[in-house]
Design a protein around this motif. Sequence first.
Motif, short mmCIF file in Angstrom:
data_model
loop_
_atom_site.label_atom_id
_atom_site.label_comp_id
_atom_site.label_asym_id
_atom_site.label_seq_id
_atom_site.Cartn_x
_atom_site.Cartn_y
_atom_site.Cartn_z
N THR A 150 0.77 -1.10 0.11
CA THR A 150 -0.07 -0.10 -0.13
C THR A 150 0.86 1.09 -0.10
O THR A 150 1.88 1.16 0.51
CB THR A 150 -0.79 0.32 1.32
OG1 THR A 150 -0.17 0.21 2.51
CG2 THR A 150 -1.79 -1.24 1.35
N SER B 120 0.65 5.72 0.78
CA SER B 120 0.03 7.04 1.07
C SER B 120 1.07 8.03 0.46
O SER B 120 2.27 7.71 0.27
CB SER B 120 0.04 7.02 2.64
OG SER B 120 -0.87 6.08 3.04
N ALA C 254 -3.75 8.26 -4.00
CA ALA C 254 -3.53 8.29 -2.66
C ALA C 254 -3.70 9.87 -2.30
O ALA C 254 -4.32 10.54 -1.24
CB ALA C 254 -2.45 7.86 -1.87
N ASN C 255 -2.84 10.81 -3.02
CA ASN C 255 -2.86 11.96 -2.93
C ASN C 255 -4.25 12.86 -3.20
O ASN C 255 -4.83 13.57 -2.64
CB ASN C 255 -1.82 12.87 -3.65
CG ASN C 255 -1.84 14.31 -3.58
OD1 ASN C 255 -1.30 14.96 -2.68
ND2 ASN C 255 -2.08 14.93 -4.79
N GLU D 164 -7.26 11.19 -3.26
CA GLU D 164 -8.04 10.57 -2.29
C GLU D 164 -7.87 10.79 -0.75
O GLU D 164 -8.97 10.37 -0.03
CB GLU D 164 -8.41 9.30 -2.72
CG GLU D 164 -8.90 8.88 -4.12
CD GLU D 164 -9.20 7.63 -4.66
OE1 GLU D 164 -9.55 6.67 -3.35
OE2 GLU D 164 -9.06 7.31 -5.71
N ARG D 165 -6.90 11.34 -0.59
CA ARG D 165 -6.26 11.38 0.85
C ARG D 165 -6.48 10.22 1.62
O ARG D 165 -6.97 10.33 2.79
CB ARG D 165 -6.88 12.90 1.23
CG ARG D 165 -6.68 13.96 0.74
CD ARG D 165 -7.27 15.29 1.56
NE ARG D 165 -6.90 16.44 0.93
CZ ARG D 165 -6.99 17.72 1.41
NH1 ARG D 165 -7.48 17.78 2.49
NH2 ARG D 165 -6.56 18.76 0.51
N ARG D 166 -6.23 9.16 1.33
CA ARG D 166 -6.02 7.85 1.88
C ARG D 166 -5.23 6.95 1.48
O ARG D 166 -4.50 6.99 0.40
CB ARG D 166 -7.56 7.16 1.87
CG ARG D 166 -7.77 6.72 0.40
CD ARG D 166 -9.39 6.22 0.30
NE ARG D 166 -9.61 5.70 -1.09
CZ ARG D 166 -9.55 4.48 -1.66
NH1 ARG D 166 -8.95 3.47 -0.70
NH2 ARG D 166 -9.77 4.04 -2.87
N GLU D 167 -4.69 5.80 2.26
CA GLU D 167 -3.87 4.87 1.73
C GLU D 167 -4.47 3.92 0.66
O GLU D 167 -5.76 3.46 0.74
CB GLU D 167 -3.54 3.86 3.04
CG GLU D 167 -2.28 3.09 2.87
CD GLU D 167 -2.04 2.20 4.15
OE1 GLU D 167 -0.98 1.73 4.18
OE2 GLU D 167 -2.84 2.19 5.02
N ILE D 168 -3.65 3.50 -0.44
CA ILE D 168 -4.34 3.03 -1.74
C ILE D 168 -3.37 1.60 -1.72
O ILE D 168 -2.21 1.45 -1.70
CB ILE D 168 -4.05 3.66 -2.84
CG1 ILE D 168 -4.78 5.21 -2.50
CG2 ILE D 168 -4.49 2.99 -4.07
CD1 ILE D 168 -6.45 5.09 -2.77
#
Length: 328
Positions: A194, A196, A318-319, A321-325
């Motif tokens: 994953t 971020s 990730a940037n 959606e502001r979440r871990e991908i």
Amino acid sequence: MIGIGIIGAGHFGAVHARAIAATQGLRVAAICREDAAAARVFAHEHGGHAHTDWRAVLDDSAVDAVVIATPHHLHAEMAVAAAQAGKHVLLEKPMAPTLAECDAINAAVAKAGVKLMVGHVMHFARPCLVAREILDGGTLGRPMLGSSWMIKLWMEANRRPWHLSNVTGGGMLMTAGIHALDRLVWLMGSEVATVSALSGTWFHQQEADDSALMLLRFADGRIGQVASVGYRDGAVGFAMDLVCEGGTLRIDFEHGVSIGRGGSWTPIAHSADPDWMQRAVEAEWRAMAAAIEANAPVPVDGTYARHLIACLDAAGRANAERREIALA
């Protein structure tokens, strides 16, 4: 003698030409550059037939393999066509801007039965090779956490308009920061699960990023971070730390490799090389020649190179959606 075609006979094409000349069993057979006069000058200096259309290089019977050193968004079309023409391919990094393009390249290479190596030059650079040898020796144990950074002048002399646009695969992270990512993933020795990330453009007027921070969670639970910064003014920072079970390993391209134990650093002799880039590209070509002549495995294959693009793809999402991908 293996005939090499250079598609993209510009600044880095010349680095490849010098490396080819220094490698036994290789010769420059053809080159391509859109500017006819510049192509003739390049061929006069380095050898080979001068072409202005890359397809002519693939049609040249003297060419057994090509190096593709062109803008990122052109990689897939050229690499697929080269494979279909039966040419072995050394493809400059990044492999391609998208995962779909990477998959198309890998499929074409597999179908044609030709060799593909992607030019992630860290795998051939002396500081990284010294670090790899130390890690393989086991005295420091496994690296548990890694921090890798590429901090450099963005608007250097060879910067071109296509570097500044996302459409053409530009940006600091795809262009230069990928070196820091590659070095970390390779030396940690595990796939990334994953990502971020934070990225943006803070120093220049351009569409593509000039700075990014990535956090990586590896498949085996270890972690790492990557800093990719293209500054307006500053000083180069091209280094990394690996915090291992039994000590810390530092790789610095100016000073070489050091081991940290007991609160102090011990430098490793002969681990730096002022001309590391040219030497690394020469080693890259020796590996490519062995793959072609002796069917040796390539050190950096399309599967690995695609994985790095998957990391960058995840970083972009990730940037946004502001979440871990999780990686695709």
